[in-house]
Design a protein around this motif. Structure first.
Motif, PDB file in Angstrom:
ATOM      1  N   PHE A  49     -22.379 -24.180 -58.379  1.00 23.10           N
ATOM      2  CA  PHE A  49     -23.436 -23.959 -57.479  1.00 23.10           C
ATOM      3  C   PHE A  49     -23.593 -25.432 -56.730  1.00 23.10           C
ATOM      4  O   PHE A  49     -23.437 -26.515 -57.239  1.00 23.10           O
ATOM      5  N   VAL A  50     -24.014 -25.360 -55.477  1.00 26.46           N
ATOM      6  CA  VAL A  50     -24.470 -26.438 -54.712  1.00 26.46           C
ATOM      7  C   VAL A  50     -25.886 -26.292 -54.521  1.00 26.46           C
ATOM      8  O   VAL A  50     -26.273 -25.468 -54.046  1.00 26.46           O
ATOM      9  N   SER A  51     -26.363 -27.520 -54.516  1.00 26.97           N
ATOM     10  CA  SER A  51     -27.806 -27.788 -54.326  1.00 26.97           C
ATOM     11  C   SER A  51     -28.215 -28.983 -53.392  1.00 26.97           C
ATOM     12  O   SER A  51     -27.272 -29.630 -53.207  1.00 26.97           O
ATOM     13  N   GLN A  52     -29.496 -29.189 -53.226  1.00 25.81           N
ATOM     14  CA  GLN A  52     -29.932 -30.363 -52.467  1.00 25.81           C
ATOM     15  C   GLN A  52     -29.819 -31.666 -53.192  1.00 25.81           C
ATOM     16  O   GLN A  52     -29.592 -32.712 -52.570  1.00 25.81           O
ATOM     17  N   ARG A  53     -29.269 -31.703 -54.352  1.00 27.66           N
ATOM     18  CA  ARG A  53     -28.965 -33.012 -55.351  1.00 27.66           C
ATOM     19  C   ARG A  53     -27.610 -33.480 -54.617  1.00 27.66           C
ATOM     20  O   ARG A  53     -27.658 -34.834 -54.487  1.00 27.66           O
ATOM     21  N   GLU A  54     -27.011 -32.714 -54.070  1.00 23.16           N
ATOM     22  CA  GLU A  54     -25.539 -33.343 -53.356  1.00 23.16           C
ATOM     23  C   GLU A  54     -25.568 -32.929 -51.873  1.00 23.16           C
ATOM     24  O   GLU A  54     -24.885 -33.756 -51.271  1.00 23.16           O
ATOM     25  N   GLU A  55     -26.413 -31.919 -51.510  1.00 27.95           N
ATOM     26  CA  GLU A  55     -26.499 -31.526 -50.000  1.00 27.95           C
ATOM     27  C   GLU A  55     -27.739 -31.368 -49.647  1.00 27.95           C
ATOM     28  O   GLU A  55     -28.313 -30.558 -49.368  1.00 27.95           O
ATOM     29  N   PRO A  56     -28.198 -32.486 -49.463  1.00 26.39           N
ATOM     30  CA  PRO A  56     -29.978 -32.455 -48.812  1.00 26.39           C
ATOM     31  C   PRO A  56     -30.203 -31.564 -47.534  1.00 26.39           C
ATOM     32  O   PRO A  56     -31.221 -31.162 -47.332  1.00 26.39           O
ATOM     33  N   ARG A  57     -28.884 -31.330 -47.054  1.00 26.46           N
ATOM     34  CA  ARG A  57     -29.290 -30.519 -45.601  1.00 26.46           C
ATOM     35  C   ARG A  57     -29.508 -29.260 -45.751  1.00 26.46           C
ATOM     36  O   ARG A  57     -29.946 -28.397 -44.986  1.00 26.46           O
ATOM     37  N   LEU A  58     -29.241 -28.753 -47.114  1.00 22.88           N
ATOM     38  CA  LEU A  58     -29.607 -27.434 -47.452  1.00 22.88           C
ATOM     39  C   LEU A  58     -31.165 -27.265 -47.152  1.00 22.88           C
ATOM     40  O   LEU A  58     -31.486 -25.905 -46.868  1.00 22.88           O
ATOM     41  N   ALA A  59     -32.043 -28.286 -47.195  1.00 21.33           N
ATOM     42  CA  ALA A  59     -33.345 -28.010 -46.924  1.00 21.33           C
ATOM     43  C   ALA A  59     -33.616 -27.370 -45.528  1.00 21.33           C
ATOM     44  O   ALA A  59     -34.833 -26.973 -45.201  1.00 21.33           O
ATOM     45  N   LEU A  60     -32.633 -27.914 -44.826  1.00 19.08           N
ATOM     46  CA  LEU A  60     -32.814 -27.354 -43.074  1.00 19.08           C
ATOM     47  C   LEU A  60     -32.643 -25.901 -42.796  1.00 19.08           C
ATOM     48  O   LEU A  60     -32.832 -25.291 -41.771  1.00 19.08           O
ATOM     49  N   VAL A  61     -31.786 -25.233 -43.875  1.00 16.05           N
ATOM     50  CA  VAL A  61     -31.604 -23.646 -43.698  1.00 16.05           C
ATOM     51  C   VAL A  61     -33.015 -22.854 -44.146  1.00 16.05           C
ATOM     52  O   VAL A  61     -33.392 -23.040 -45.265  1.00 16.05           O
ATOM     53  N   ARG A  62     -33.397 -22.151 -42.880  1.00 15.79           N
ATOM     54  CA  ARG A  62     -34.477 -21.517 -43.049  1.00 15.79           C
ATOM     55  C   ARG A  62     -34.289 -19.865 -43.009  1.00 15.79           C
ATOM     56  O   ARG A  62     -33.662 -19.377 -42.116  1.00 15.79           O
ATOM     57  N   PRO A  63     -34.947 -19.295 -44.005  1.00 13.01           N
ATOM     58  CA  PRO A  63     -34.842 -17.808 -44.265  1.00 13.01           C
ATOM     59  C   PRO A  63     -35.892 -17.146 -43.694  1.00 13.01           C
ATOM     60  O   PRO A  63     -36.907 -17.459 -43.575  1.00 13.01           O
TER      61      PRO A  63
END
Length: 284
Positions: A49-63
């Motif tokens: 799994f990939v999370s904001q811990r290593e990819e903070p830009r995931l926070a910008l993906v809005r569902p």
């Protein structure tokens, strides 16, 4: 023990693990928490799994949840439409120590996330036939399930705890933060500051019968609360402040905020904002 009245101030689901949340007026309770919460997850080429811990830009993906699909949007990207009940093929993925069967959402979804993050990743969907058990050291005799959440079905915080953090942040000139830094499912009114730490159970009366949640483990905090959800970047303000007053002896001094919870009763019932519940406070 004593009993206290609480109410649900906010309900949230995070359809894709580590991506932005959706606020709901009501939510269906399932065995793995609230319906649609953390049913999809970004994984690397090895299935980890990939999370904001290593990819903070995931926070910008809005569902956005629609009747038949989940729509994902992100800066500079066209919308990605995902069927709610379909996968492309089977795969296996790793969530912390759990290797579980899952569904792969296909090459289009993989390319979309790969383009946005600038690395090769894929998108997985939780298999509803899989039973991923929460840690029995904390759930005891209750056989509690989770989807792609880190470990437990739900996360509960209080509005008073968030207000206290913001009082401290603003007192030293930092900006206030919203609860999305902590990714809760339920935000509760009616509690004192961090009084959720000492709740045993909460029982909500609903039109579908009682919903009983048991708060089982303090939530140890990593770097995710330091991710600014509007910029997808780390700012470190929250962790620095929490370190001054939230070292938790129950977890050997780790910094905690909020409580992990499991569902003991009330599957297929609806929770809604404003609903009142009876919280049993323990004094151990």
């Amino acid at each position: 023990m004593s009993e206290q009245t609480v109410s649900i101030a906010n309900l949230y689901v995070h359809p894709v693990k580590s991506c932005a949340r959706i606020e709901l007026d009501r939510a269906l309770v399932t065995e793995t928490g609230l319906e649609w919460d953390r049913l999809w997850m970004v994984v690397d080429e090895q299935g980890n799994f990939v999370s904001q811990r290593e990819e903070p830009r995931l926070a910008l993906v809005r569902p956005t949840l629609r009747p038949s699909d989940l729509v994902l949007r992100a800066p500079g990207m066209l919308g990605l439409h995902l069927a709610l009940d379909a996968i492309e093929r089977e795969t296996t993925v790793q969530v912390w120590n759990d290797r579980v069967r899952a569904g792969d959402m296909g090459d289009l979804a993989a390319q979309w996330f790969s383009d946005f993050l600038g690395r090769r990743v894929r998108l997985a969907r939780f298999d509803p036939e899989v039973q991923r058990l929460s840690d029995r050291r904390w759930t005891g005799d209750t056989r509690a399930l989770a989807a792609f959440a880190d470990a437990f079905a739900l996360l509960v915080v209080s509005s008073a705890s968030l207000a206290e953090l913001n009082r401290r942040l603003q007192g030293r000139g930092a900006a206030a933060v919203q609860s999305d830094r902590f990714r809760p499912n339920l935000v509760l009114d009616g509690l004192g500051t961090h009084e959720e730490d000492w709740i045993d159970r909460i029982e909500f009366d609903t039109a579908d019968g009682p919903v009983v949640l048991r708060l089982v483990k303090p939530c140890a905090r990593c770097s995710i609360p330091d991710v600014d959800p509007l910029r997808g970047e780390l700012d470190h303000a929250v962790s620095a402040e929490l370190a001054t007053y939230r070292a938790d002896t129950r977890l050997d001094g780790k910094i905690t905020f909020g409580m992990n919870a499991i569902v003991e009763q009330g599957f297929d019932a609806w929770l809604h904002t404003g609903a009142s519940g009876r919280a049993t406070i323990r004094f151990d």
